[in-house]
Write a protein that holds these residues in place. Structure first.
Motif, PDB file in Angstrom:
ATOM      1  N   THR A  23      10.441 -20.047  19.509  1.00 33.37           N
ATOM      2  CA  THR A  23      10.638 -20.388  20.917  1.00 33.37           C
ATOM      3  C   THR A  23       9.738 -21.555  21.296  1.00 33.37           C
ATOM      4  OG1 THR A  23      11.145 -18.078  21.440  1.00 33.37           O
ATOM      5  CG2 THR A  23      10.556 -19.518  23.281  1.00 33.37           C
ATOM      6  N   SER A  24      10.296 -22.508  21.993  1.00 32.10           N
ATOM      7  CA  SER A  24       9.540 -23.684  22.415  1.00 32.10           C
ATOM      8  C   SER A  24       8.436 -23.293  23.394  1.00 32.10           C
ATOM      9  CB  SER A  24      10.483 -24.699  23.060  1.00 32.10           C
ATOM     10  OG  SER A  24       9.767 -25.718  23.718  1.00 32.10           O
ATOM     11  N   PHE A  25       7.242 -23.854  23.197  1.00 30.75           N
ATOM     12  CA  PHE A  25       6.129 -23.573  24.092  1.00 30.75           C
ATOM     13  C   PHE A  25       6.377 -24.119  25.496  1.00 30.75           C
ATOM     14  CE2 PHE A  25       2.767 -23.449  20.456  1.00 30.75           C
ATOM     15  CZ  PHE A  25       3.313 -22.247  20.041  1.00 30.75           C
ATOM     16  N   GLN A  26       6.893 -25.352  25.575  1.00 34.09           N
ATOM     17  CA  GLN A  26       7.011 -25.997  26.882  1.00 34.09           C
ATOM     18  C   GLN A  26       8.333 -25.720  27.583  1.00 34.09           C
ATOM     19  OE1 GLN A  26       7.633 -30.260  24.615  1.00 34.09           O
ATOM     20  NE2 GLN A  26       7.204 -30.340  26.776  1.00 34.09           N
ATOM     21  N   PHE A  27       9.394 -25.444  26.838  1.00 35.74           N
ATOM     22  CA  PHE A  27      10.708 -25.206  27.461  1.00 35.74           C
ATOM     23  C   PHE A  27      11.029 -23.716  27.564  1.00 35.74           C
ATOM     24  CE2 PHE A  27      11.119 -29.428  25.414  1.00 35.74           C
ATOM     25  CZ  PHE A  27      11.368 -30.188  26.548  1.00 35.74           C
ATOM     26  N   HIS A  28      10.272 -22.870  26.844  1.00 31.79           N
ATOM     27  CA  HIS A  28      10.456 -21.423  26.885  1.00 31.79           C
ATOM     28  C   HIS A  28      11.893 -21.019  26.573  1.00 31.79           C
ATOM     29  CE1 HIS A  28       6.419 -21.052  28.551  1.00 31.79           C
ATOM     30  NE2 HIS A  28       6.730 -22.016  29.403  1.00 31.79           N
ATOM     31  N   SER A  29      12.472 -21.687  25.599  1.00 32.46           N
ATOM     32  CA  SER A  29      13.822 -21.392  25.145  1.00 32.46           C
ATOM     33  C   SER A  29      13.857 -21.554  23.630  1.00 32.46           C
ATOM     34  CB  SER A  29      14.843 -22.319  25.817  1.00 32.46           C
ATOM     35  OG  SER A  29      14.570 -23.681  25.493  1.00 32.46           O
ATOM     36  N   PRO A  30      14.856 -20.968  22.963  1.00 29.51           N
ATOM     37  CA  PRO A  30      14.920 -21.091  21.500  1.00 29.51           C
ATOM     38  C   PRO A  30      14.939 -22.553  21.051  1.00 29.51           C
ATOM     39  CG  PRO A  30      16.429 -19.389  22.255  1.00 29.51           C
ATOM     40  CD  PRO A  30      15.907 -20.073  23.480  1.00 29.51           C
ATOM     41  N   VAL A  31      14.150 -22.847  20.025  1.00 31.79           N
ATOM     42  CA  VAL A  31      14.065 -24.217  19.515  1.00 31.79           C
ATOM     43  C   VAL A  31      15.428 -24.717  19.058  1.00 31.79           C
ATOM     44  CG1 VAL A  31      13.157 -25.590  17.600  1.00 31.79           C
ATOM     45  CG2 VAL A  31      11.630 -24.103  18.896  1.00 31.79           C
ATOM     46  N   ILE A  32      16.176 -23.854  18.409  1.00 31.74           N
ATOM     47  CA  ILE A  32      17.469 -24.281  17.871  1.00 31.74           C
ATOM     48  C   ILE A  32      18.410 -24.714  18.989  1.00 31.74           C
ATOM     49  CG2 ILE A  32      18.502 -21.984  17.898  1.00 31.74           C
ATOM     50  CD1 ILE A  32      18.858 -24.656  15.133  1.00 31.74           C
ATOM     51  N   ASP A  33      18.272 -24.104  20.184  1.00 30.82           N
ATOM     52  CA  ASP A  33      19.111 -24.510  21.311  1.00 30.82           C
ATOM     53  C   ASP A  33      18.748 -25.912  21.789  1.00 30.82           C
ATOM     54  OD1 ASP A  33      20.346 -22.066  21.167  1.00 30.82           O
ATOM     55  OD2 ASP A  33      19.278 -21.181  22.875  1.00 30.82           O
ATOM     56  N   LYS A  34      17.461 -26.228  21.843  1.00 31.20           N
ATOM     57  CA  LYS A  34      17.033 -27.559  22.263  1.00 31.20           C
ATOM     58  C   LYS A  34      17.513 -28.625  21.269  1.00 31.20           C
ATOM     59  CE  LYS A  34      15.109 -28.352  25.293  1.00 31.20           C
ATOM     60  NZ  LYS A  34      15.587 -28.609  26.680  1.00 31.20           N
ATOM     61  N   ILE A  35      17.456 -28.309  19.987  1.00 26.83           N
ATOM     62  CA  ILE A  35      17.916 -29.252  18.970  1.00 26.83           C
ATOM     63  C   ILE A  35      19.426 -29.452  19.067  1.00 26.83           C
ATOM     64  CG2 ILE A  35      18.181 -29.585  16.482  1.00 26.83           C
ATOM     65  CD1 ILE A  35      15.490 -28.259  16.098  1.00 26.83           C
ATOM     66  N   THR A  36      20.145 -28.365  19.269  1.00 24.26           N
ATOM     67  CA  THR A  36      21.605 -28.451  19.385  1.00 24.26           C
ATOM     68  C   THR A  36      22.015 -29.277  20.598  1.00 24.26           C
ATOM     69  OG1 THR A  36      21.822 -26.270  18.335  1.00 24.26           O
ATOM     70  CG2 THR A  36      23.723 -27.106  19.540  1.00 24.26           C
ATOM     71  N   ASP A  37      21.279 -29.143  21.698  1.00 23.33           N
ATOM     72  CA  ASP A  37      21.605 -29.902  22.901  1.00 23.33           C
ATOM     73  C   ASP A  37      21.346 -31.399  22.721  1.00 23.33           C
ATOM     74  OD1 ASP A  37      22.287 -27.553  24.129  1.00 23.33           O
ATOM     75  OD2 ASP A  37      20.375 -27.304  25.177  1.00 23.33           O
ATOM     76  N   ALA A  38      20.286 -31.742  21.982  1.00 19.49           N
ATOM     77  CA  ALA A  38      19.921 -33.148  21.831  1.00 19.49           C
ATOM     78  C   ALA A  38      20.631 -33.842  20.668  1.00 19.49           C
ATOM     79  CB  ALA A  38      18.407 -33.271  21.634  1.00 19.49           C
ATOM     80  N   LEU A  39      21.179 -33.067  19.733  1.00 17.92           N
ATOM     81  CA  LEU A  39      21.779 -33.649  18.524  1.00 17.92           C
ATOM     82  C   LEU A  39      22.954 -34.585  18.801  1.00 17.92           C
ATOM     83  CD1 LEU A  39      21.733 -33.764  15.451  1.00 17.92           C
ATOM     84  CD2 LEU A  39      23.206 -31.731  15.417  1.00 17.92           C
ATOM     85  N   PRO A  40      23.901 -34.253  19.704  1.00 20.27           N
ATOM     86  CA  PRO A  40      25.032 -35.165  19.921  1.00 20.27           C
ATOM     87  C   PRO A  40      24.610 -36.565  20.359  1.00 20.27           C
ATOM     88  CG  PRO A  40      25.509 -33.021  20.872  1.00 20.27           C
ATOM     89  CD  PRO A  40      24.079 -32.986  20.461  1.00 20.27           C
TER      90      PRO A  40
END
Length: 363
Positions: free
Chosen positions: A121-138
């Protein structure tokens, strides 16, 4: 490769003797790749490359855990955003994110979870890391894919023209320009383009947005046009600093081919100069460039961190910069692994496909 691109009678005469029997300089019918009695050797070659890639990926996984823990910081205090918190509250946060565990325990937990695709889980976004990567990948794939296609095509085209007109004014100009742009830091060039083409100089107004992916509130064709307009400056920056390497390798490879006997024979047969270049010289000169293309495919994903940061592009590069400033250890570790994986997979793909073009590699 040469023999397949011309008529049988010309191929028999134009190919050097070594090509006919699959010798060290094989470029003709014998150079068919691993299918011509070399299947077992090729499979051993493939197995070795895949095993090497797996070992490299695991080494990157281990490195990503320890590397960023060398940064002197206190992630728990960074997570609070400067708010005053009691020692008990800070300890609760440390326990929540597993930072109170021994280092070996954190490491084994990290590796075990990462192998299942869970990077925490991301420290600063408090959400799963894989979700943040998936959102930024496109956004990263859009920018890197567009830039990659342009600078690869541009580098091959200009490299071919420069080599075929070796010593001409055009050759000297393109080579000098490529070397100059290749030596320019990408972030400096990006800032310069923002000043000149986005902010504007004096009476000259800015032509493009200073950053971001979109203006917002647009749909359909207007949205696509707006995204394309935001992409202009970051794409120019990436193309300018990346096309030189492809140009120089293609130029050097083609210059090596131009002195070959089979090209002299092809010209003596009466083939037009552009046909000799297109059907004979360029395909063989493409072998080193082919490898470089795959290497660049991985590097462009991992190497656009500064460009995305300068242009506030909402991709993996910008996300990595945000995570590193905290540092957001789970997010930084995962992004480092993603960037390294892109490079390793691209190199492995080049290694696996290269014997199909040059059978000497897989023997």
């Amino acid at each position: 490769m040469v023999a397949e691109s011309t008529t049988p009678s010309l191929a028999a005469d134009a190919a050097p003797p070594a090509e006919a029997d699959g010798g060290p300089g094989a470029k003709g019918p014998a150079a068919r790749g691993p299918g011509s009695g070399n299947t077992a050797a090729y499979l051993r070659y493939v197995a070795g490359k895949i095993a090497g890639a797996i070992i490299s990926l695991f080494a990157v996984l281990v490195t990503s855990f320890f590397l960023f823990r060398l940064i002197p910081s206190n992630p728990v205090k960074q997570m609070t955003g400067g708010r005053r918190m009691s020692d008990a509250q800070l300890e609760t946060l440390r326990h929540q994110f597993g930072l109170d565990q021994p280092m070996w325990k954190q490491f084994t937990t990290y590796v075990g979870d990462a192998l299942t695709g869970d990077f925490g889980t991301s420290f600063q976004f408090h959400s799963p890391v894989i979700d943040k990567i998936t959102d930024a990948l496109p956004a990263t794939l859009l920018l890197s894919g567009t830039s990659f296609a342009i600078f690869t095509a541009l580098g091959i085209w200009l490299g071919t023209r420069s080599a075929w007109r070796n010593g001409s004014r055009s050759d000297r100009f393109h080579t000098a320009l490529a070397l100059t742009l290749y030596s320019v830091p990408s972030f400096w060039l990006g800032l310069l383009l923002i000043i000149v083409l986005a902010v504007g100089l004096g009476p000259i107004p800015g032509l493009f947005p200073t950053g971001g992916l979109e203006t917002g509130g647009l749909h359909g064709f207007a949205y696509a046009a707006d995204v394309a307009r935001h992409m202009v400056l970051p794409v120019i920056t990436l193309v300018a600093v990346c096309y030189a390497q492809t140009l120089l390798v293609m130029r050097s490879s083609l210059l090596d081919e131009m002195g070959s006997d089979y090209l002299t024979t092809a010209r003596a047969k009466g083939l037009r100069d552009d046909l000799v270049r297109r059907r004979h010289a360029v395909p063989n000169a493409m072998l080193p460039t082919f490898t470089l293309v795959f290497v660049n495919l991985g590097n462009v994903v991992a190497g656009q961190i500064l460009v995305e940061t300068v242009f506030s592009w909402p991709g993996l590069g910008g996300l990595f910069y945000q995570a590193l400033s905290v540092p957001d250890l789970p997010l930084v570790q995962a992004l480092f692994f993603v960037f390294a994986t892109a490079v390793i997979l691209a190199n492995t793909a080049a290694d696996l496909l290269y014997p199909l073009l040059d059978p000497r590699v897989g023997r």
